[in-house]
Design an enzyme around this catalytic site. Structure first.
Site, PDB file in Angstrom:
ATOM      1  N   GLY A  38       0.918  -1.425  -0.113  1.00  0.00           N
ATOM      2  CA  GLY A  38       0.063  -0.026  -0.065  1.00  0.00           C
ATOM      3  C   GLY A  38       0.778   1.249  -0.247  1.00  0.00           C
ATOM      4  N   GLY A 179       0.008  23.220   4.361  1.00  0.00           N
ATOM      5  CA  GLY A 179      -0.376  22.284   5.408  1.00  0.00           C
ATOM      6  C   GLY A 179       0.887  21.875   6.145  1.00  0.00           C
ATOM      7  N   ALA A 317      -0.741   4.197  10.090  1.00  0.00           N
ATOM      8  CA  ALA A 317      -0.367   2.873   9.669  1.00  0.00           C
ATOM      9  C   ALA A 317      -0.672   2.032  10.793  1.00  0.00           C
ATOM     10  CB  ALA A 317       0.905   2.880   9.032  1.00  0.00           C
ATOM     11  N   HIS A 442      21.325   5.486  32.332  1.00  0.00           N
ATOM     12  CA  HIS A 442      21.846   6.661  32.274  1.00  0.00           C
ATOM     13  C   HIS A 442      23.213   6.462  31.461  1.00  0.00           C
ATOM     14  CE1 HIS A 442      23.489  10.462  33.157  1.00  0.00           C
ATOM     15  NE2 HIS A 442      24.621  10.195  33.364  1.00  0.00           N
TER      16      HIS A 442
END
Length: 463
Positions: A38, A179, A317, A442
């Site tokens: 897609g 946009g 998605a 850390h």
């Protein structure tokens, strides 16, 4: 030709639905007229991240001296090679879906699919041949495409959408992006980083308008530091493409401005692909361009389901994939719970990155919550300082009464990798106290989550 399930569309909703159904021993076919994967894999999420990575590497070279590295010679982006790499990455991902289909015994029916009844799909091949297939269940996952405004018609050369922006034959000297959502902001970031003169125009009062207000302000500062011209509260009235360059008429709070640019990129959102797929003929109900479904994605017509961009909820998605799994597992008779649309992460892959989940500060107050807000800037982070990425912060919003984590809003390097901690924490109903007392390694950027939680309760150490 009968299947247990036919899926129309092979994006992150469609192919995930097919694979999960195959895992549950259903006989599955996927109807797809274009590349498997897609828009996301071929023209969206994946290739744009490739483009952005190339621009990030170029930025490293430009600022190598900041890291004690001397770079000599002509350092410049090769636009053609950048685009070629992006397409290669996308092709590789699409081939990966082909492999997964073969592995799981899923049939790919190439062509355009349309409903011909509750259990029937007609597939039209590229040569016009039509074949009929039947299935006990049909899932619609046809996705969305770039939205066109009446005064901003995309002709593919001077006024373009996101697909053309990924495959231009040459780098434009100037570009106006209309946009400032995720798509617009990411392309503005990419093109400006490699040397295009970019103007970003937003109709609303702030860029990335769906994000927390402080995040919007930080991204605008970062963009202006990159020399992107940001115009908010502004509307493109018209575009004249008759000359060598586009003449863009923009209505601004100060009046009308006419801007010259080589390319106009329209990134004003998406519109659903629901035309011509047989919804009207089969009586499937829609509203405002979306297919109406229940909590498990069943339409009003038995045996027909819909997921992804064509139903309610954010057009993301990972949302489509989660809906796919929920839908298929419900069809297969498994015990499933509806998705919580209040706990969906959203990511924008600009520099700095943006990641968010849950309520903004404004939304929490409007909902009547008494809140505690904790904010930790990356300028106080040892990892961010050593990485040379001090822009941004982590902002957490808690319910003051119970310590519930209502929302998280981050802007900074690698925050798209950090937001999953928040999604899991909210899924488990974790409180502020538990976040504060959960040891974070850390030096990491993720320490900022612990520190922001501590800041909300007056316990922050490094600020």
């Amino acid at each position: 030709m009968n299947y247990d399930m036919i899926v129309i569309g092979s994006g992150p909703g469609g192919y995930v639905a097919a694979i999960r159904a195959a895992q549950l021993k259903l006989k599955v076919a996927v109807v797809e007229k274009a590349e498997l994967g897609g828009i996301c894999l071929n023209w969206g999420c994946i290739p744009t991240k490739s483009l952005l990575k190339s621009s990030q590497v170029f930025e490293y070279f430009k600022h190598a001296a900041d890291y004690g590295i001397s770079v000599t010679g002509d350092i410049r982006p090769d636009f053609t090679a950048i685009v070629a790499r992006s397409r290669s990455v996308a092709d590789g991902m699409s081939k990966g879906i082909q492999f997964l289909f073969k592995k799981n015994g899923i049939e790919h029916i190439k062509g355009f699919g349309r409903l011909k009844g509750a259990n029937t799909v007609e597939v039209e091949s590229a040569d016009g041949t039509k074949n009929i297939y039947t299935a006990n269940n049909i899932i619609l996952a046809t996705g969305a495409r770039s939205k066109e405004l009446p005064n901003l018609k995309q002709e593919g050369k001077k006024i373009i959408g996101y697909r053309e922006a990924m495959t231009l034959s040459k780098q434009p000297s100037s570009m106006i992006v209309v946009g400032s959502g995720a798509i617009g902001s990411e392309f503005a970031n990419f093109y400006q980083s490699i040397g295009t003169d970019v103007t970003l125009i937003e109709f609303l009062p702030r860029i990335v308008p769906n994000e927390d207000e402080e995040v919007s302000k930080q991204l605008e500062r970062s963009f202006k530091k990159m020399k992107i011209k940001v115009m908010t509260d502004s509307t493109v009235e018209s575009v004249d493409t008759s000359g060598e360059k586009c003449k863009v008429t923009v209505k601004t709070p100060k009046g009308i401005e006419v801007l010259d640019t080589e390319i106009v990129l329209s990134a004003v959102g998406v519109t659903t692909n629901i035309e011509g797929i047989g919804l009207e003929e089969t009586g499937v109900k829609t509203e405002k361009g979306k297919v109406l479904v229940d909590d498990f994605y069943k339409t009003n017509v038995p045996g027909i389901f819909a997921i992804g961009d064509i139903v309610h909820g954010p057009a993301l998605a990972h949302v489509a994939s989660a809906e796919a799994i929920t839908c298929v597992e419900k069809i297969a008779g498994l015990e499933v719970q509806p998705l919580n649309y209040g706990n969906i992460p959203a990511c924008t892959y600009t520099t700095p990155e943006i990641a968010s989940c849950g309520m903004t500060e404004k939304a929490a107050l409007e909902a009547g919550f008494e809140i505690k807000v904790g904010k930790f800037p990356f300028s106080a982070s040892g990892k961010a300082s050593s990485a040379g990425a001090k822009d941004g912060f982590v902002k957490l919003i808690f319910d003051a009464r119970y310590g519930e984590l209502l929302g998280a809003h981050m802007i900074g390097a690698n925050v798209t990798e950090m937001i999953a901690e928040i999604v899991v924490a909210r899924k488990l109903e974790t409180t502020a106290h538990e976040l504060i007392k959960s040891m974070h390694p850390h030096p990491t950027m993720s320490e900022a989550i612990m520190e922001a939680a501590a800041a909300a309760y007056g316990e922050v150490i490094h600020l």
